[in-house]
Scaffold this motif. Structure first.
Motif, mmCIF file in Angstrom:
data_model
loop_
_atom_site.group_PDB
_atom_site.id
_atom_site.type_symbol
_atom_site.label_atom_id
_atom_site.label_comp_id
_atom_site.label_asym_id
_atom_site.label_seq_id
_atom_site.Cartn_x
_atom_site.Cartn_y
_atom_site.Cartn_z
ATOM 1 N N THR A 1 0.657 -0.997 0.045
ATOM 2 C CA THR A 1 -0.007 0.032 0.026
ATOM 3 C C THR A 1 0.903 1.198 0.133
ATOM 4 O O THR A 1 1.754 1.371 0.855
ATOM 5 N N LEU A 2 0.705 2.034 -0.836
ATOM 6 C CA LEU A 2 1.417 3.324 -1.148
ATOM 7 C C LEU A 2 0.495 4.258 -0.413
ATOM 8 O O LEU A 2 -0.369 4.751 -0.537
ATOM 9 N N SER A 3 1.333 5.006 0.468
ATOM 10 C CA SER A 3 0.625 6.364 1.226
ATOM 11 C C SER A 3 1.463 7.438 1.377
ATOM 12 O O SER A 3 2.565 7.332 0.826
ATOM 13 N N VAL A 4 0.726 8.573 1.468
ATOM 14 C CA VAL A 4 1.290 10.036 1.279
ATOM 15 C C VAL A 4 2.386 9.846 2.559
ATOM 16 O O VAL A 4 3.283 10.912 2.399
ATOM 17 N N LYS A 5 2.178 9.127 3.522
ATOM 18 C CA LYS A 5 2.972 9.138 4.669
ATOM 19 C C LYS A 5 4.575 8.734 4.341
ATOM 20 O O LYS A 5 5.360 8.549 5.182
ATOM 21 N N ASP A 6 4.611 8.069 3.237
ATOM 22 C CA ASP A 6 5.837 7.626 2.604
ATOM 23 C C ASP A 6 6.818 8.657 2.182
ATOM 24 O O ASP A 6 7.922 8.232 1.780
ATOM 25 N N PHE A 7 6.264 9.797 1.720
ATOM 26 C CA PHE A 7 6.915 10.681 0.861
ATOM 27 C C PHE A 7 7.849 11.679 1.615
ATOM 28 O O PHE A 7 7.342 12.013 2.668
ATOM 29 N N VAL A 8 8.902 12.134 0.959
ATOM 30 C CA VAL A 8 9.670 13.536 1.461
ATOM 31 C C VAL A 8 9.665 14.118 0.145
ATOM 32 O O VAL A 8 10.002 13.595 -0.871
ATOM 33 N N TYR A 9 9.375 15.566 0.239
ATOM 34 C CA TYR A 9 9.609 16.212 -0.702
ATOM 35 C C TYR A 9 10.779 17.181 -1.090
ATOM 36 O O TYR A 9 10.840 17.808 -0.071
ATOM 37 N N PRO A 10 11.622 17.146 -1.938
ATOM 38 C CA PRO A 10 12.632 18.100 -1.796
ATOM 39 C C PRO A 10 12.268 19.487 -2.447
ATOM 40 O O PRO A 10 11.519 19.809 -3.366
ATOM 41 N N ALA B 1 1.491 13.052 -6.348
ATOM 42 C CA ALA B 1 1.062 11.749 -5.870
ATOM 43 C C ALA B 1 0.217 11.832 -4.737
ATOM 44 O O ALA B 1 -1.034 11.064 -4.446
ATOM 45 N N ALA B 2 0.537 12.875 -3.528
ATOM 46 C CA ALA B 2 -0.432 13.041 -2.512
ATOM 47 C C ALA B 2 -1.674 13.379 -2.962
ATOM 48 O O ALA B 2 -2.973 12.873 -2.454
ATOM 49 N N GLU B 3 -1.687 14.346 -4.178
ATOM 50 C CA GLU B 3 -3.158 14.670 -4.531
ATOM 51 C C GLU B 3 -4.107 13.614 -5.331
ATOM 52 O O GLU B 3 -5.177 13.557 -4.967
ATOM 53 N N TRP B 4 -3.182 12.600 -6.024
ATOM 54 C CA TRP B 4 -3.942 11.668 -6.537
ATOM 55 C C TRP B 4 -4.538 10.614 -5.473
ATOM 56 O O TRP B 4 -5.457 10.073 -5.758
ATOM 57 N N LEU B 5 -3.580 10.415 -4.513
ATOM 58 C CA LEU B 5 -3.985 9.456 -3.623
ATOM 59 C C LEU B 5 -5.121 10.072 -2.651
ATOM 60 O O LEU B 5 -5.639 9.221 -1.838
ATOM 61 N N GLY B 6 -5.414 10.988 -2.682
ATOM 62 C CA GLY B 6 -6.566 11.672 -1.902
ATOM 63 C C GLY B 6 -6.101 11.921 -0.358
ATOM 64 O O GLY B 6 -7.206 12.005 0.192
#
Length: 323
Positions: free
Chosen positions: A25-34, A318-323
Motif C-alpha cells: 500500500t502506497l501512502s502519502v506518509k511514505d513521501f519526502v518532498y525536495p 502523488a499525494a493529491e492523486w492518493l487523496g
C-alpha cells in the motif's frame, strides 16, 4: 473439459476484492518532498530540466511547506543555491545562507513538518566536488571536518534529520560525534549509504548548480555494477550510527533496495532522483504515457522493493492523486 479449480482471477474480479488482498500500500506518509531554495525574496522560477519543480526564495518555500503539510506529506528535504561559493564550500554552514534560513522559517511556520538537511559541499564549492580538494583529489579526512560544520549548522537551524550525501568514508561517525557533543542527540542521521555514480543526476545538477568543473565523482560514489559492495557500505554506516539507510537512485537499483531491505532491520529510504522524474515528465508531456498511472506504479514498485521512505519530486502530485 478440465475443471479449473484454481483461479487466481477470482481475487482480481473487482476493486473491492483487489484492495482487500493488496500486498503493498502506497501512502502519502511514505513521501519526502525536495525543495530548492535560492537567495532573494518572492522568487518562484521553474527549473527548466525539472518541469513542475521550482527555485524558491525562503518566503515562497514557507508557503510551499504549508501546502505540503496540509496534503499530509510528513517531510521535506532542503537543498539550496548559495549567495557565494569558494574552495571549501563555506556557505554550506553559513547561518545566513538560504538553506539554514529556510529551515528556521519552515520550522517556525510548520513545526510538525519534518525537515531533512542534505549535507554535502558540491552545491557550495566553486569546483563542484563534494569535499576539500588536494589537487584534483577530494581529501576524505579534511572533508569530514567541513561536513561536521554543515551538519551542526543545519541542526541548529531546525533540521530533524541530517542526510549526508557526500560519500566520504567515516562521515556518519563524524557527524554523529559533532551532533552529540552539541546536545543534538535526538537529531537522526539518514545516510546516503548506497549512492551510485549515476547518469540519472543530470537535472539535479542543473537545479542545484552542482556539476563538477572537472572530472567526475566516480572516485567516491559507487560503481553502478556493484551490489555486494552496497552491503559493505550499509554495514559500515550502521556501525557508525546511521538511523536510516538510503539507496540512490531508485528505479535502476530496486534489486539493491531489496537486498538492503533483507539485510537490515533499520528503515530504508530511496531517492527517486531528478533524471527518473524528468524522464516521466517528458514522456507525459509528449502524450506517450499516462503520468498519474506511471507515477503511482513506479512509487509502488519502490515500496514493494522494500522502501519505507521515498524521496520524490512526484510527492505533491502523488499525494493529491492518493487523496
Amino acid at each position: 473439459m478440465i475443471e479449473q479449480k484454481l483461479r487466481p482471477r477470482r481475487l482480481r474480479i473487482n476493486e473491492q476484492i483487489r484492495s482487500m488482498i493488496r500486498e503493498t500500500t502506497l501512502s502519502v506518509k511514505d513521501f519526502v518532498y525536495p525543495i530548492f531554495v535560492v537567495p532573494g525574496e518572492n522568487i518562484k522560477e521553474e527549473i527548466p530540466s525539472m518541469p513542475g519543480c521550482d527555485h524558491l526564495s525562503v518566503d515562497r518555500a514557507v508557503e510551499l511547506a504549508k501546502k505540503i503539510y496540509a496534503l499530509g506529506i510528513p517531510a521535506v528535504e532542503i537543498f539550496g543555491l548559495p549567495e557565494y561559493k569558494d574552495e571549501i564550500g563555506s556557505s554550506a554552514w553559513d547561518m545566513t545562507s538560504p538553506v539554514q534560513r529556510a529551515m528556521e522559517a519552515i520550522k517556525k511556520a510548520v513545526p510538525e513538518l519534518v525537515i531533512v538537511g542534505d549535507v554535502c559541499l558540491c552545491q557550495y564549492t566553486n569546483h563542484g566536488h563534494c569535499g576539500k580538494l588536494c589537487g584534483h583529489y577530494v581529501d576524505n579526512d579534511e572533508t569530514l571536518k567541513l561536513l561536521q560544520k554543515v551538519a551542526l549548522s543545519q541542526a541548529q537551524a531546525g533540521a530533524d534529520i541530517i542526510a549526508p550525501s557526500d560519500m566520504m568514508d567515516g562521515r556518519v561517525a563524524a557527524i554523529r560525534e559533532i551532533l552529540d557533543e552539541n546536545k543534538f542527540i535526538n537529531v537522526s542521521i539518514m545516510s546516503y549509504a548506497v549512492k551510485y555514480a549515476s547518469g540519472y543526476y543530470g537535472p539535479f545538477r542543473d537545479a542545484a548548480d552542482s556539476a563538477p568543473q572537472f572530472g567526475d565523482r566516480r572516485a567516491y560514489q559507487m560503481d553502478p555494477a556493484n551490489s555486494r559492495e552496497a552491503m559493505k557500505e550499509v554495514e559500515l554506516d550502521l556501525a557508525e550510527g546511521a538511523d536510516i539507510i538510503m539507496v540512490m537512485p531508485a528505479m535502476a537499483y530496486l534489486d539493491v533496495v531489496r537486498q538492503v531491505r533483507e539485510y537490515i532491520n533499520h528503515p530504508v529510504a530511496v531517492y527517486n532522483v531528478s533524471g527518473e522524474y524528468s524522464m516521466v515528465k517528458a514522456a507525459a508531456a509528449n502524450g506517450w504515457i499516462d503520468e498519474k498511472r506511471i507515477v503511482l506504479e513506479t512509487l509502488t514498485g519502490m515500496k514493494r522493493a522494500g522502501a519505507d521512505i521515498i524521496i520524490t519530486y512526484h510527492a505533491i502530485d502523488a499525494a493529491e492523486w492518493l487523496g
